[in-house]
Motif scaffolding. Sequence first.
Motif, PDB file in Angstrom:
ATOM      1  N   HIS A 106      -8.863  -6.145  22.432  1.00  0.00           N
ATOM      2  CA  HIS A 106      -9.540  -7.091  21.505  1.00  0.00           C
ATOM      3  C   HIS A 106      -9.036  -6.465  20.161  1.00  0.00           C
ATOM      4  O   HIS A 106      -9.029  -7.483  19.263  1.00  0.00           O
ATOM      5  N   VAL A 107      -9.071  -5.465  19.732  1.00  0.00           N
ATOM      6  CA  VAL A 107      -8.592  -4.741  18.397  1.00  0.00           C
ATOM      7  C   VAL A 107      -7.434  -5.380  17.995  1.00  0.00           C
ATOM      8  O   VAL A 107      -7.054  -5.891  17.013  1.00  0.00           O
ATOM      9  N   THR A 108      -6.404  -5.269  18.871  1.00  0.00           N
ATOM     10  CA  THR A 108      -5.022  -5.479  18.644  1.00  0.00           C
ATOM     11  C   THR A 108      -4.632  -7.011  18.850  1.00  0.00           C
ATOM     12  O   THR A 108      -3.354  -7.233  19.124  1.00  0.00           O
ATOM     13  N   SER A 109      -5.503  -7.780  19.318  1.00  0.00           N
ATOM     14  CA  SER A 109      -5.320  -9.092  19.520  1.00  0.00           C
ATOM     15  C   SER A 109      -4.796  -9.820  18.173  1.00  0.00           C
ATOM     16  O   SER A 109      -4.699  -9.230  17.266  1.00  0.00           O
ATOM     17  N   ARG A 110      -4.101 -10.969  18.437  1.00  0.00           N
ATOM     18  CA  ARG A 110      -3.518 -11.747  17.339  1.00  0.00           C
ATOM     19  C   ARG A 110      -4.465 -11.701  16.125  1.00  0.00           C
ATOM     20  O   ARG A 110      -4.370 -11.697  14.822  1.00  0.00           O
ATOM     21  N   TRP A 111      -5.906 -12.109  16.327  1.00  0.00           N
ATOM     22  CA  TRP A 111      -6.685 -12.225  15.489  1.00  0.00           C
ATOM     23  C   TRP A 111      -7.676 -10.857  15.025  1.00  0.00           C
ATOM     24  O   TRP A 111      -8.148 -10.903  14.068  1.00  0.00           O
TER      25      TRP A 111
ATOM     26  N   GLN B 228     -14.751 -16.681  18.703  1.00  0.00           N
ATOM     27  CA  GLN B 228     -14.351 -15.980  19.907  1.00  0.00           C
ATOM     28  C   GLN B 228     -13.994 -14.807  19.599  1.00  0.00           C
ATOM     29  O   GLN B 228     -14.606 -13.851  20.146  1.00  0.00           O
ATOM     30  N   THR B 229     -13.007 -14.279  18.440  1.00  0.00           N
ATOM     31  CA  THR B 229     -12.716 -13.005  18.253  1.00  0.00           C
ATOM     32  C   THR B 229     -14.028 -12.322  17.717  1.00  0.00           C
ATOM     33  O   THR B 229     -14.137 -11.026  18.007  1.00  0.00           O
ATOM     34  N   LEU B 230     -14.881 -12.883  16.748  1.00  0.00           N
ATOM     35  CA  LEU B 230     -15.732 -12.084  16.346  1.00  0.00           C
ATOM     36  C   LEU B 230     -17.169 -11.980  17.516  1.00  0.00           C
ATOM     37  O   LEU B 230     -17.516 -10.614  17.436  1.00  0.00           O
ATOM     38  N   ARG B 231     -17.244 -12.794  18.344  1.00  0.00           N
ATOM     39  CA  ARG B 231     -18.026 -12.510  19.473  1.00  0.00           C
ATOM     40  C   ARG B 231     -17.658 -11.264  20.344  1.00  0.00           C
ATOM     41  O   ARG B 231     -18.377 -10.284  20.526  1.00  0.00           O
ATOM     42  N   VAL B 232     -16.332 -11.206  20.674  1.00  0.00           N
ATOM     43  CA  VAL B 232     -15.733  -9.886  21.323  1.00  0.00           C
ATOM     44  C   VAL B 232     -16.090  -8.636  20.435  1.00  0.00           C
ATOM     45  O   VAL B 232     -16.313  -7.492  20.824  1.00  0.00           O
TER      46      VAL B 232
END
Length: 108
Positions: free
Chosen positions: A14-19, A51-55
């Motif tokens: 999650h941390v290193t995802s694109r966003w 989506q990124t914020l939710r995770v």
Amino acid sequence: MFHTDCPARDMVDHVTSRWGVWVLISLRRNDLRFFELRESIHGISEKMLAQTLRVLVQDGLVWRKVEPTTPPQVTYGLTDFGREVGEPLTELFDRITHRLSADTAPGT
């Protein structure tokens, strides 16, 4: 440790995802409202930001505050854990941008 069921593995993803990286770096100095965060990360869609914020909120890296206004004002910021995790990402980003600006300086 690298088993697919490892919770740390999911969080690293999650941390290193694109966003994910850009959200953590964008929140390093200030808490931001959703639209401010979207404007600070060029190229991210509202859907991907949400989506990124939710995770990241579920992982305990980002907090979310909703003001009961019309329309609701939603503000995001880093938790203590989010600051701890985001610090090396910010250092990496700063090193890269410093190096790139030094490489493009006259006489290099």
